[in-house]
Enzyme design. Structure first.
Site, short mmCIF file in Angstrom:
data_model
loop_
_atom_site.label_atom_id
_atom_site.label_comp_id
_atom_site.label_asym_id
_atom_site.label_seq_id
_atom_site.Cartn_x
_atom_site.Cartn_y
_atom_site.Cartn_z
N ASP A 121 2.14 64.80 22.88
CA ASP A 121 1.26 66.01 23.63
C ASP A 121 1.26 67.11 22.94
O ASP A 121 1.19 67.78 22.09
CB ASP A 121 1.94 65.94 25.21
CG ASP A 121 0.79 65.87 26.12
OD1 ASP A 121 -0.04 66.49 26.08
OD2 ASP A 121 1.73 65.60 27.53
N GLU A 327 -0.43 67.08 36.53
CA GLU A 327 0.66 68.35 36.31
C GLU A 327 1.74 69.49 36.82
O GLU A 327 1.75 68.60 37.89
CB GLU A 327 0.40 68.56 34.42
CG GLU A 327 -0.27 67.84 33.88
CD GLU A 327 -1.38 67.78 32.57
OE1 GLU A 327 -0.89 69.11 32.04
OE2 GLU A 327 -2.42 67.55 32.33
#
Ligand SMILES: *[C@@H]1O[C@H](CO)[C@@H](O)[C@H](O)[C@H]1NC(C)=O
Ligand SMILES: *[C@@H]1O[C@H](CO)[C@@H](O)[C@H](O)[C@H]1NC(C)=O
Ligand SMILES: *[C@@H]1O[C@H](CO)[C@@H](O)[C@H](O)[C@H]1NC(C)=O
Ligand SMILES: *[C@@H]1O[C@H](CO)[C@@H](O)[C@H](O)[C@H]1NC(C)=O
Length: 441
Positions: A121, A327
């Site tokens: 990521d 997120e």
């Protein structure tokens, strides 16, 4: 290895027949021609099971639970030929996934025989340490040796390249690890046809937002709606709604807001509010397009109870939900809807027959309102094609969707999964009422 040319015709190379005879041959990445994309399954693994649902947090569960609850999505996507898998920022039982050699190399590559490549990521290896980037050489060693093949380095890539090169030259990272990564990345690039056609195919640009694609998105909306309540009893359903009525009310923060329908990661990271950010049809517009021309549609975002009572509405449609997030901005320990949405439900449903449509990325607190409202629809994040909601509300199509998650009663029940010994949901996994299309409506 299976090689798929840009034409989409698969070629099986002789040296690889042993792999293809293997019943797990589907573990080979597959891209069916230039009209398909290399997909990425993420975030490996357990990202949806973190403590209190907090983003990038720790998932505490035994191996059996991890494999049975969090791994099935990877089994399916690998068999379908997903080309890449992204590692999760989260940890499993205290071990950062970006550092987890057992799960990345041991399970994903060796046991499942995934043959695409594993990608980190954004600054994922930096976050192996707390604080992030506290020991970058340690992050490089641990991330690469865990089995990550491509590292997402948004800024200082020379620092990464220099660090990696140093570690390979000094045998801290074995060359076999680099060979594995390069082999996997090249395999995906070959399969995508990047060596024949390295540049983007601009001839497809005109397809973006085409009518045909919007129709498909609209169908996806119709099929993903889940009907959770429909009238007091099965013989007195509220839905489908009659298209012909003298006057109806549409209310709620999400009734006329394309940005809210789309949610986070739309145009911007955290999404937007309003209707001029992208093209599409709001749910309100969809309703107006669908009702009889003689039906008067009154739209009021936050009506008072007095307003609703003093008007003679045949019925009301209340569209409420979560504002967009992505997120960490989506972390919530209460999972409640904003107060404006709750007052819209109370003011409207207390005064007139109503259907409540919830726009949310997840189950939210709704139990206290279920007895007050007449019908309830989970619409998730339907995206730009709000017409799909009206298609089903008014019976041009039936409700068919089923819950792909358990819907809790109260947040203190969480985590709660189907099969748990004390499973006591508001709506169980797989629940969803149906209606039949009423062409005569
Ligand atoms: C960074 O990690 C390495 C192990 O890879 C260790 O030898 C070194 O002492 C660490 N450096 C610091 C500053 O903690
Ligand atoms: C990139 O990393 C190198 C090595 O750690 C460092 O010397 C340099 O200042 C960094 N550059 C930036 C722009 O942060
Ligand atoms: C619509 O978009 C423009 C920019 O294109 C922006 O300046 C304006 O504030 C937006 N209006 C609303 C209501 O969001
Ligand atoms: C619920 O949590 C959200 C996100 O943390 C917060 O903004 C909101 O104020 C909370 N609502 C209530 C009623 O506590």
């Amino acid at each position: 290895m299976i090689y798929v040319r840009a034409t989409g015709i698969p070629y099986v190379f002789a040296p690889c027949i042993a792999v293809c005879r293997d019943p797990r041959w589907g573990a080979v990445p597959f891209v069916a021609g230039n009209k398909k994309v290399a997909a990425c399954a993420k975030h490996y693994v357990g990202d949806g099971g973190t403590t209190k649902g907090i983003n990038e947090n720790n998932t505490v569960i035994d191996r059996h639970g991890l494999l049975s609850i969090h791994m099935p999505g990877y089994y399916n996507s690998i068999i379908k030929g997903v080309a890449t898998i992204m590692v999760s920022y989260s940890s499993w039982n205290g071990v950062k996934m970006h550092a987890n050699r057992d799960l990345v190399t041991g399970f994903l590559k060796n046991t499942l025989r995934f043959r695409g490549f594993v990608i980190s990521d954004w600054q994922g290896i930096d976050r192996i340490t707390t604080p992030p980037h506290a020991n970058y050489s340690y992050s490089i060693t641990t991330g690469i040796n865990a089995g990550i093949d491509m590292i997402m380095v948004p800024y200082n890539y020379t620092e990464f390249i220099d660090g990696l090169t140093f570690q390979v030259k000094n045998k801290i990272i074995p060359m076999s690890r680099i060979d594995d990564a390069v082999r996997r990345i090249l395999r995906v690039k070959f399969i995508m046809g990047l060596f024949e056609n390295p540049l983007a195919d601009l001839s497809l640009v005109s397809q973006l937002g085409s009518k045909e694609h919007r129709e498909l998105a609209r169908e996806a909306v119709r099929r993903s709606l889940v009907l959770l309540k429909n009238g007091e009893s099965a013989d007195k359903p509220l839905l489908p709604l009659p298209k012909k009525a003298s006057k109806i009310l549409v209310a709620g923060s999400h009734a006329d807001n394309l940005g809210y329908q789309c949610g986070g990661w739309t145009i911007e990271w955290q999404g937007l509010s309003g209707n001029n950010l992208t093209q599409g049809t709001t749910i309100l517009t969809g309703i107006k397009n669908t009702v009889d021309p003689e039906t008067k549609v009154v739209y009021k975002e936050n009506p008072t109870a007095e307003f609703v009572k003093s008007n003679d509405f045949s019925y009301a449609i209340v569209v409420v939900g979560e504002p967009p997030y992505a997120e960490t901005f989506g972390d919530s320990l209460n999972l409640t809807l904003p107060a404006s949405g709750l007052s819209a439900i109370k003011n409207v449903c207390g005064a007139v027959k109503c259907v409540v449509i919830v726009i949310s990325g997840r189950p939210v607190v709704i139990q206290p309102y279920v007895s007050l409202l007449d019908a309830l629809v989970a619409a998730w994040l339907p995206g730009t094609e709000g017409q799909g909601v009206a298609d089903v509300l008014f019976g041009d199509y039936g409700f068919t969707g089923k819950l792909s998650r358990t819907w809790f009663k109260t947040v203190d029940q969480l985590p709660m999964n189907v099969g748990d010994p004390h499973y006591d949901p508001l709506f169980p996994f797989g629940f969803g009422l149906t209606t039949t299309p009423t062409k005569a409506n």
